[in-house]
Motif scaffolding. Structure first.
Motif, short mmCIF file in Angstrom:
data_model
loop_
_atom_site.label_atom_id
_atom_site.label_comp_id
_atom_site.label_asym_id
_atom_site.label_seq_id
_atom_site.Cartn_x
_atom_site.Cartn_y
_atom_site.Cartn_z
N HIS A 151 0.83 -1.21 0.00
CA HIS A 151 0.00 0.00 0.00
C HIS A 151 0.86 1.26 0.00
O HIS A 151 1.57 1.55 0.97
N GLY A 152 0.80 1.99 -1.12
CA GLY A 152 1.53 3.26 -1.23
C GLY A 152 2.90 3.13 -1.86
O GLY A 152 3.54 4.14 -2.14
N ASP A 192 3.66 1.96 -4.80
CA ASP A 192 3.61 2.19 -6.25
C ASP A 192 4.42 1.15 -7.02
O ASP A 192 5.18 1.48 -7.94
N SER A 238 3.64 12.85 4.48
CA SER A 238 2.49 11.97 4.51
C SER A 238 2.54 11.04 3.30
O SER A 238 2.97 11.45 2.21
N ASP A 239 2.13 9.82 3.50
CA ASP A 239 2.07 8.82 2.42
C ASP A 239 3.39 8.68 1.67
O ASP A 239 3.43 8.56 0.44
N GLY A 240 4.51 8.71 2.39
CA GLY A 240 5.80 8.51 1.75
C GLY A 240 6.27 9.68 0.92
O GLY A 240 7.13 9.50 0.04
N ARG A 241 5.75 10.86 1.15
CA ARG A 241 6.19 12.07 0.43
C ARG A 241 6.30 13.21 1.43
O ARG A 241 5.47 13.33 2.34
N VAL A 295 6.05 16.99 2.89
CA VAL A 295 5.17 18.15 2.74
C VAL A 295 5.86 19.34 3.41
O VAL A 295 6.82 19.15 4.17
N TYR A 353 -7.27 9.43 7.91
CA TYR A 353 -8.36 8.71 7.26
C TYR A 353 -7.83 7.36 6.77
O TYR A 353 -6.61 7.13 6.76
N PRO A 354 -8.73 6.46 6.39
CA PRO A 354 -8.29 5.09 6.06
C PRO A 354 -7.14 5.06 5.06
O PRO A 354 -7.21 5.68 4.00
N GLY A 355 -6.09 4.34 5.42
CA GLY A 355 -4.95 4.15 4.53
C GLY A 355 -3.91 5.24 4.60
O GLY A 355 -2.85 5.12 3.97
N GLU A 356 -4.14 6.30 5.38
CA GLU A 356 -3.19 7.42 5.41
C GLU A 356 -2.07 7.16 6.41
O GLU A 356 -2.24 6.48 7.41
N ARG A 357 -0.92 7.80 6.13
CA ARG A 357 0.22 7.76 7.04
C ARG A 357 0.82 9.16 7.15
O ARG A 357 0.77 9.93 6.19
N PHE A 358 1.37 9.45 8.32
CA PHE A 358 2.05 10.73 8.55
C PHE A 358 3.38 10.48 9.26
O PHE A 358 3.49 9.56 10.08
#
Lengths: 389, 284
Positions: A92-93, A95, A251-254, A256, A267-272
């Motif tokens: 997940h995430g 790619d 967040s999500d491997g990127r 910010v 929210y579902p599936g998110e990461r920080f």
């Protein structure tokens, strides 16, 4: 299988640069896990484990093992499915390409009773990711088939290449469970009636979080790196202690643009990826609230204890936090780890006292005949949220 | 004097027509839909009555002009409509009447016309406005949720709100509960290196979210999450009534799902995968 593996490794070695490494691990998927919840209920779960005779061979865990690699690594993950149903692993995430995406309709499922599949991909971006089964995902993920996947950057002690350094690191995977599915997974009923009634931090709930060493401990000179991930189906809210200044770096491997936050909604599936900077000594906790997206009802609350010592003045203290479980509760609640006998009260959200009494040192069991809702326990100037189901 | 008045009226009418080009004529409908033997009511600002299109219209708008939309209310009740990015822009259309609404000048991105009227609000009546979007491919996803029994009560006027015990069992993208199928207009096609823009609307009754397999996308616009504009994400929420503009530049070929990661929404008639899942097909 072995011949294919050798071809893959050889191909990767030919194309890898001098910095990247080839890392290989073996995982197993099974459907025979058993877990005791904090109220004593024993549930069944499905999950992943390390398929290594030296490392809890064939045992599965909820969540599965944390998989951790360096940016640029090529990973080879051999999955053996020792269970009576098909499974996969979706990264997940990350790619990855279609062949390694772990979706049965676009690749292949890993067959039951000994099926094998080798996933191969490059770890491209530092950050926090998830992995989970993508076969009948609504059920298989809810049954426990998930885990965390971490890619470290080249920069040491950072979550991303351009983020604040940490001196202590904690990874928190938030998940939930519909226990009636886990008690009867072969007949879960209509999936749209999914009702999360148990929630976890790294697989633990309530007092287990402290007992299983998930607490944050450090000094005011520490910087606390935290990877936060939500693999559940609802919204997770993390509320940080006032004196822990938290900067969000990605967040999500990127990455910010850095900003500070006292609360993060996942929210579902998110990461920080965040770093917390203690401003003073802290004897508090991170409040983790789990909400139902259908109606924003609060389903569950967990607390991650935070104990930050001010070692500059050599002032130390031990945690005075109570341990309260189960929370949510139905009729009886246990108020544990009371350090000193003292009076306590429980009020509803309008401030009306619905219970008052004395807490004895150690463990206290309190029976409460209350309406469903949120209540507040006050003891020695500290307040704790109670949820009655 | 009478002749002057007539000329003045003709002049005003002519002036009105030249100032605001009519983008489209839409039908405001509230109809029952049956998929795989399950029936639910859906509201829409539809492009067509023959055959009935249950998905909301998607209009291309030039932000620099005050374009107009003609709306024919096919329902027997009045509707209040509003622009999701400017709550001051409201329109009332009476039962079985026709109204020409003039859009204000709109910023680049994705906007939507939504309804405050109970039936329209809960049954997902909306129109997506894509303002000045330019790309190799432009798509739209409209997420909506409902309970099929509740939808019949809402359509009949016997239920006027989402109950606390709301348990939706219909989850659609572009009004289609079978969005993973090749027949869905939610599917995205493109080539490696293409720029693909996706307008997203949550016309439903709960927060939804989107997870991309295979790619991260960039959030170019978000009407309720301006703090997330510019973020590269694979999983993110779409708030109720929110419009977003996403940019996807695929760097690898393949067929990848994109779906709501509240996995209880990937169902229809208890069949998985259905509901809020579709596919991205990228060719070399």
């Amino acid at each position: 299988m072995m011949r294919n593996k050798l071809i893959i490794i050889f191909s990767i070695l030919l194309t890898s640069n001098s910095f990247s490494q080839v890392q290989e691990i073996d995982l197993v998927s099974r459907m025979d896990g058993s877990k005791t919840l904090i109220d004593g209920t024993v549930i069944e779960f499905w999950g992943y484990g390390e398929d290594d005779p030296n490392l809890n061979n064939d045992k599965i865990f909820i969540p599965g093992p944390v998989l951790r690699f360096n940016v640029g690594d090529t990973v080879i993950i051999n999955l053996t499915n020792d269970s009576p149903e098909d499974h996969t692993i979706h990264w997940h995430g990350l790619d990855v390409d279609q062949a390694n995406d772990g979706v049965p309709s676009t690749t292949d499922a890993v067959g039951s009773f000994g099926g094998e599949f080798t996933y191969t991909f490059v770890c491209k971006e530092p950050g926090t990711y998830l992995y989970h089964c993508h076969v009948l995902t609504t059920l298989h993920l809810a049954m426990g088939m998930y885990g965390s996947f971490i890619i470290d950057p080249e920069a040491e002690d950072q979550i991303y290449e351009n983020s604040g350094k940490f001196t202590k690191e904690y990874n928190y995977l938030f998940s939930e469970m519909n226990t009636s599915w886990n008690l009867n997974p072969l007949s879960p009923g209509q999936f749209y009636l999914y009702e999360a009634d148990y929630a976890m931090v790294n697989g633990w709930a309530g007092s287990e979080i402290e007992d299983k060493n998930q607490s944050i401990e450090g000094t005011i000179n520490d910087s606390i790196g935290m990877r936060l991930a939500n693999v559940g189906y609802g919204r997770v809210e993390t509320i940080f202690p006032n004196d822990l200044e938290v900067s969000v770096y990605g967040s999500d491997g990127r990455e910010v643009a850095e900003y500070t936050a006292d609360t993060i909604q996942l929210y579902p599936g998110e990461r920080f990826g965040v770093v917390g900077y203690p401003q003073t000594a802290i004897d508090d906790s991170i409040e983790v609230n789990y909400y139902d997206l259908r109606n924003e009802n609060l389903l569950y609350t967990n607390y991650i204890p935070v104990s930050i010592i001010d070692d500059t003045g050599l002032e130390t203290f031990s945690s005075n936090k109570l341990s309260i479980y189960p929370n949510p509760f139905r009729e009886e609640i246990v108020i544990d780890k009371v350090k000193k006998r003292g009076s306590a009260s429980i009020t509803d959200l309008n401030g009306k006292i619905v219970w008052d009494g004395t807490l004895e040192e150690g463990e206290n069991k309190v029976r409460l005949n209350l309406d469903q809702g949120v209540y507040v326990l006050t003891y020695q100037s500290q307040q704790y949220k109670l949820i009655k189901h | 004097m009478k002749r002057i008045l007539i000329l003045l009226l003709i002049s005003m009418a002519f002036h009105h027509v030249t100032k605001a080009a009519i983008l489209d004529s839409l039908y405001l409908i509230k109809e029952s839909v049956t998929y795989n033997a399950t029936t639910f009511y859906k509201g829409a600002l539809s492009d067509s009555l023959q055959p009935i299109q249950y998905d909301n219209a998607v209009l291309t708008v030039q932000g620099s002009s005050n374009d107009s939309i003609v709306i024919m209310n096919m329902d027997t009740i009045d509707y209040e409509l509003y622009l999701n990015t400017d709550n001051n822009q409201t329109w009332t259309i009476t039962a079985e009447d026709t109204l020409t609404i003039e859009l204000p000048l709109l910023d680049w991105g994705t906007h939507a016309i939504l309804s405050t009227t109970t039936e329209g609000k809960l049954l997902g009546t909306a129109c997506i406005l894509q303002v000045d979007l330019q790309a190799d491919h432009i798509y739209s996803w409209d997420q909506w949720d409902m309970n099929n029994v509740l939808s019949q009560e809402i359509a009949a006027g016997t239920e006027i709100s989402i109950p606390a015990t709301y348990r939706p069992n219909v989850f659609t993208i572009n009004a289609d509960p079978l969005a993973p199928m090749d027949t869905s207009n939610a599917l995205i096609h493109g080539y490696v290196g293409d720029t693909i823009l996706i307008s997203v609307l949550n016309s439903g009754n709960m927060v939804h979210n989107i997870h991309f397999h295979g790619y991260h996308c960039t959030i170019l616009g978000a009407s309720k999450q301006s703090d997330r504009v510019g973020w590269s994400k694979d999983s993110f929420p779409v708030m109720i009534g929110e419009t977003m503009t996403l940019r996807l530049v695929p760097d690898q070929p393949g067929v990848y799902p994109v779906h709501n990661h509240n996995l209880a929404t990937l169902l229809y008639n208890n069949n998985y995968p259905s509901g809020m899942m579709t596919m991205i097909k990228i060719y070399e």
